[in-house]
Design a protein around this motif. Structure first.
Motif, PDB file in Angstrom:
ATOM      1  N   LEU A 142       0.814  -1.213   0.000  1.00  0.00           N
ATOM      2  CA  LEU A 142       0.000   0.000   0.000  1.00  0.00           C
ATOM      3  C   LEU A 142       0.850   1.267   0.000  1.00  0.00           C
ATOM      4  O   LEU A 142       0.397   2.322  -0.447  1.00  0.00           O
ATOM      5  CB  LEU A 142      -0.941  -0.005   1.205  1.00  0.00           C
ATOM      6  CG  LEU A 142      -2.163  -0.920   1.080  1.00  0.00           C
ATOM      7  CD1 LEU A 142      -2.912  -0.989   2.411  1.00  0.00           C
ATOM      8  CD2 LEU A 142      -3.093  -0.440  -0.025  1.00  0.00           C
ATOM      9  N   SER A 143       2.084   1.172   0.469  1.00  0.00           N
ATOM     10  CA  SER A 143       2.964   2.342   0.480  1.00  0.00           C
ATOM     11  C   SER A 143       3.262   2.857  -0.924  1.00  0.00           C
ATOM     12  O   SER A 143       3.694   4.004  -1.091  1.00  0.00           O
ATOM     13  CB  SER A 143       4.274   2.011   1.194  1.00  0.00           C
ATOM     14  OG  SER A 143       4.940   0.935   0.543  1.00  0.00           O
ATOM     15  N   LYS A 144       3.030   2.030  -1.949  1.00  0.00           N
ATOM     16  CA  LYS A 144       3.260   2.435  -3.338  1.00  0.00           C
ATOM     17  C   LYS A 144       2.038   3.114  -3.958  1.00  0.00           C
ATOM     18  O   LYS A 144       2.105   3.603  -5.092  1.00  0.00           O
ATOM     19  CB  LYS A 144       3.627   1.215  -4.186  1.00  0.00           C
ATOM     20  CG  LYS A 144       4.912   0.511  -3.767  1.00  0.00           C
ATOM     21  CD  LYS A 144       6.128   1.360  -4.061  1.00  0.00           C
ATOM     22  CE  LYS A 144       7.410   0.595  -3.773  1.00  0.00           C
ATOM     23  NZ  LYS A 144       8.621   1.426  -4.035  1.00  0.00           N
ATOM     24  N   ILE A 145       0.927   3.134  -3.233  1.00  0.00           N
ATOM     25  CA  ILE A 145      -0.320   3.661  -3.773  1.00  0.00           C
ATOM     26  C   ILE A 145      -0.470   5.135  -3.408  1.00  0.00           C
ATOM     27  O   ILE A 145      -0.283   5.521  -2.254  1.00  0.00           O
ATOM     28  CB  ILE A 145      -1.525   2.857  -3.236  1.00  0.00           C
ATOM     29  CG1 ILE A 145      -1.325   1.361  -3.505  1.00  0.00           C
ATOM     30  CG2 ILE A 145      -2.817   3.363  -3.850  1.00  0.00           C
ATOM     31  CD1 ILE A 145      -1.060   1.003  -4.949  1.00  0.00           C
ATOM     32  N   THR A 146      -0.803   5.951  -4.390  1.00  0.00           N
ATOM     33  CA  THR A 146      -0.981   7.387  -4.167  1.00  0.00           C
ATOM     34  C   THR A 146      -2.358   7.693  -3.607  1.00  0.00           C
ATOM     35  O   THR A 146      -2.499   8.454  -2.646  1.00  0.00           O
ATOM     36  CB  THR A 146      -0.798   8.161  -5.487  1.00  0.00           C
ATOM     37  OG1 THR A 146       0.437   7.782  -6.093  1.00  0.00           O
ATOM     38  CG2 THR A 146      -0.843   9.666  -5.247  1.00  0.00           C
ATOM     39  N   ARG A 147      -3.382   7.103  -4.221  1.00  0.00           N
ATOM     40  CA  ARG A 147      -4.753   7.382  -3.788  1.00  0.00           C
ATOM     41  C   ARG A 147      -5.663   6.216  -4.151  1.00  0.00           C
ATOM     42  O   ARG A 147      -5.333   5.404  -5.023  1.00  0.00           O
ATOM     43  CB  ARG A 147      -5.281   8.674  -4.410  1.00  0.00           C
ATOM     44  CG  ARG A 147      -5.520   8.620  -5.900  1.00  0.00           C
ATOM     45  CD  ARG A 147      -6.024   9.941  -6.447  1.00  0.00           C
ATOM     46  NE  ARG A 147      -5.064  11.014  -6.240  1.00  0.00           N
ATOM     47  CZ  ARG A 147      -4.035  11.254  -7.053  1.00  0.00           C
ATOM     48  NH1 ARG A 147      -3.825  10.475  -8.110  1.00  0.00           N
ATOM     49  NH2 ARG A 147      -3.210  12.241  -6.824  1.00  0.00           N
ATOM     50  N   ILE A 148      -6.812   6.186  -3.484  1.00  0.00           N
ATOM     51  CA  ILE A 148      -7.851   5.203  -3.775  1.00  0.00           C
ATOM     52  C   ILE A 148      -9.167   5.946  -3.939  1.00  0.00           C
ATOM     53  O   ILE A 148      -9.535   6.760  -3.085  1.00  0.00           O
ATOM     54  CB  ILE A 148      -7.971   4.155  -2.655  1.00  0.00           C
ATOM     55  CG1 ILE A 148      -6.651   3.386  -2.499  1.00  0.00           C
ATOM     56  CG2 ILE A 148      -9.124   3.193  -2.932  1.00  0.00           C
ATOM     57  CD1 ILE A 148      -6.636   2.416  -1.334  1.00  0.00           C
ATOM     58  N   VAL A 149      -9.852   5.686  -5.039  1.00  0.00           N
ATOM     59  CA  VAL A 149     -11.192   6.224  -5.249  1.00  0.00           C
ATOM     60  C   VAL A 149     -12.166   5.092  -4.943  1.00  0.00           C
ATOM     61  O   VAL A 149     -12.148   4.046  -5.604  1.00  0.00           O
ATOM     62  CB  VAL A 149     -11.390   6.737  -6.688  1.00  0.00           C
ATOM     63  CG1 VAL A 149     -12.751   7.418  -6.818  1.00  0.00           C
ATOM     64  CG2 VAL A 149     -10.276   7.706  -7.072  1.00  0.00           C
ATOM     65  N   THR A 150     -12.999   5.277  -3.932  1.00  0.00           N
ATOM     66  CA  THR A 150     -13.900   4.234  -3.471  1.00  0.00           C
ATOM     67  C   THR A 150     -15.246   4.867  -3.125  1.00  0.00           C
ATOM     68  O   THR A 150     -15.529   5.999  -3.536  1.00  0.00           O
ATOM     69  CB  THR A 150     -13.280   3.474  -2.276  1.00  0.00           C
ATOM     70  OG1 THR A 150     -14.112   2.359  -1.935  1.00  0.00           O
ATOM     71  CG2 THR A 150     -13.078   4.371  -1.071  1.00  0.00           C
ATOM     72  N   ASP A 151     -16.086   4.144  -2.382  1.00  0.00           N
ATOM     73  CA  ASP A 151     -17.377   4.707  -2.000  1.00  0.00           C
ATOM     74  C   ASP A 151     -17.478   4.822  -0.484  1.00  0.00           C
ATOM     75  O   ASP A 151     -16.612   4.339   0.259  1.00  0.00           O
ATOM     76  CB  ASP A 151     -18.536   3.887  -2.583  1.00  0.00           C
ATOM     77  CG  ASP A 151     -18.557   2.455  -2.088  1.00  0.00           C
ATOM     78  OD1 ASP A 151     -18.706   2.246  -0.869  1.00  0.00           O
ATOM     79  OD2 ASP A 151     -18.429   1.534  -2.917  1.00  0.00           O
ATOM     80  N   THR A 152     -18.539   5.461  -0.033  1.00  0.00           N
ATOM     81  CA  THR A 152     -18.690   5.766   1.388  1.00  0.00           C
ATOM     82  C   THR A 152     -18.997   4.541   2.240  1.00  0.00           C
ATOM     83  O   THR A 152     -19.089   4.651   3.463  1.00  0.00           O
ATOM     84  CB  THR A 152     -19.802   6.807   1.593  1.00  0.00           C
ATOM     85  OG1 THR A 152     -20.997   6.358   0.922  1.00  0.00           O
ATOM     86  CG2 THR A 152     -19.391   8.160   1.031  1.00  0.00           C
ATOM     87  N   GLY A 153     -19.102   3.371   1.609  1.00  0.00           N
ATOM     88  CA  GLY A 153     -19.268   2.141   2.370  1.00  0.00           C
ATOM     89  C   GLY A 153     -17.979   1.629   2.979  1.00  0.00           C
ATOM     90  O   GLY A 153     -17.992   0.628   3.707  1.00  0.00           O
ATOM     91  N   ILE A 154     -16.855   2.296   2.729  1.00  0.00           N
ATOM     92  CA  ILE A 154     -15.573   1.857   3.275  1.00  0.00           C
ATOM     93  C   ILE A 154     -15.635   1.827   4.802  1.00  0.00           C
ATOM     94  O   ILE A 154     -16.172   2.730   5.442  1.00  0.00           O
ATOM     95  CB  ILE A 154     -14.423   2.773   2.787  1.00  0.00           C
ATOM     96  CG1 ILE A 154     -13.069   2.248   3.276  1.00  0.00           C
ATOM     97  CG2 ILE A 154     -14.649   4.217   3.177  1.00  0.00           C
ATOM     98  CD1 ILE A 154     -11.878   3.005   2.697  1.00  0.00           C
ATOM     99  N   ARG A 155     -15.101   0.770   5.393  1.00  0.00           N
ATOM    100  CA  ARG A 155     -15.138   0.610   6.838  1.00  0.00           C
ATOM    101  C   ARG A 155     -14.170   1.569   7.523  1.00  0.00           C
ATOM    102  O   ARG A 155     -13.136   1.935   6.964  1.00  0.00           O
ATOM    103  CB  ARG A 155     -14.782  -0.835   7.216  1.00  0.00           C
ATOM    104  CG  ARG A 155     -15.730  -1.874   6.639  1.00  0.00           C
ATOM    105  CD  ARG A 155     -15.255  -3.285   6.915  1.00  0.00           C
ATOM    106  NE  ARG A 155     -13.952  -3.553   6.314  1.00  0.00           N
ATOM    107  CZ  ARG A 155     -13.383  -4.755   6.299  1.00  0.00           C
ATOM    108  NH1 ARG A 155     -13.998  -5.789   6.845  1.00  0.00           N
ATOM    109  NH2 ARG A 155     -12.199  -4.920   5.733  1.00  0.00           N
TER     110      ARG A 155
END
Length: 222
Positions: free
Chosen positions: A167-180
């Motif tokens: 995950l340290s290589k990831i800049t951003r995540i586009v997801t939805d408001t269901g994320i825990r």
């Protein structure tokens, strides 16, 4: 405990429709991160097909992809240059796969990588269902300065064995408001930007239009 994504083994059309409302809104929000003239690397699959369709109004894009339906959608962008990576057709995902993909990307550098993934494991990072896919998309990650994941919140509850990158290589995540909350806090601690859109159960039915008949006709059932 991670559960395998229940729709991962279905047809392309099944996967295209799964979590359709969130997928559409995630794609549209991610498209706002792209500017005219950008150079991009995108993998294939249902989420990325919707994302590519959201880029239709962009101009002068240069895109490298292993997704056939992604390439068809990107070709609709004005003055776009679309490079399709060679390989054997994976019909359920409408992607090409090749053991030479890493070599093909060895001399490639793009501004941004956008990836759709099978799951997101807080220990392994983004995951795919086969080691070949994971290896290929590691090459994508190495070939760009920014990495953006497009994943609805159920992907945090689904996992596969094969990690693409920490995950340290990831800049951003586009997801939805269901994320825990536990997932959001973990990402915040790693300084990963999290962009959220409305989840399926928060959206009006009129927001859930996924139809792209041209694309669906290119995706045979197997």
């Amino acid at each position: 405990m991670y559960e395998y994504a229940t729709y991962e083994g279905g047809t392309f059309e099944d996967r295209f429709k799964a979590h359709g409302g969130s997928k559409q809104r995630i794609a549209e929000r991610a498209a706002q991160l792209v500017s005219d003239g950008d150079s991009l690397l995108l993998n294939g699959g249902s989420t990325m097909t919707v994302f590519a369709r959201a880029l239709r109004n962009h101009k002068n894009l240069t895109a490298i992809t292993n997704g056939l339906t992604v390439a068809l959608e990107l070709a609709r962008s004005q003055n776009s240059t679309v490079i399709v990576l060679p390989g054997t057709l994976e019909k359920k995902k409408m992607t090409t796969a090749s053991t030479d993909l890493e070599a093909a990307l060895a001399d490639v550098w793009g501004q941004s990588v956008f990836l759709g993934v099978t799951g997101i494991n807080l220990a392994l990072g983004p995951t795919m269902s086969t080691p070949q896919e994971a290896m290929a998309y590691r090459a994508f990650v190495r070939a760009a300065s920014e990495v953006t994941l497009l994943a609805d919140s159920t992907k945090f509850e689904a996992g596969s064995m094969f990690g693409i990158a920490p995950l340290s290589k990831i800049t951003r995540i586009v997801t939805d408001t269901g994320i825990r909350d536990v997932d959001r806090k973990h990402l915040d601690a790693l300084d990963i930007e999290v962009i959220t859109v409305a989840a399926d159960d928060e959206a009006a039915p009129g927001d859930l239009d996924l139809a792209s008949e041209d694309v669906m006709r290119t995706a045979p059932e197997v």
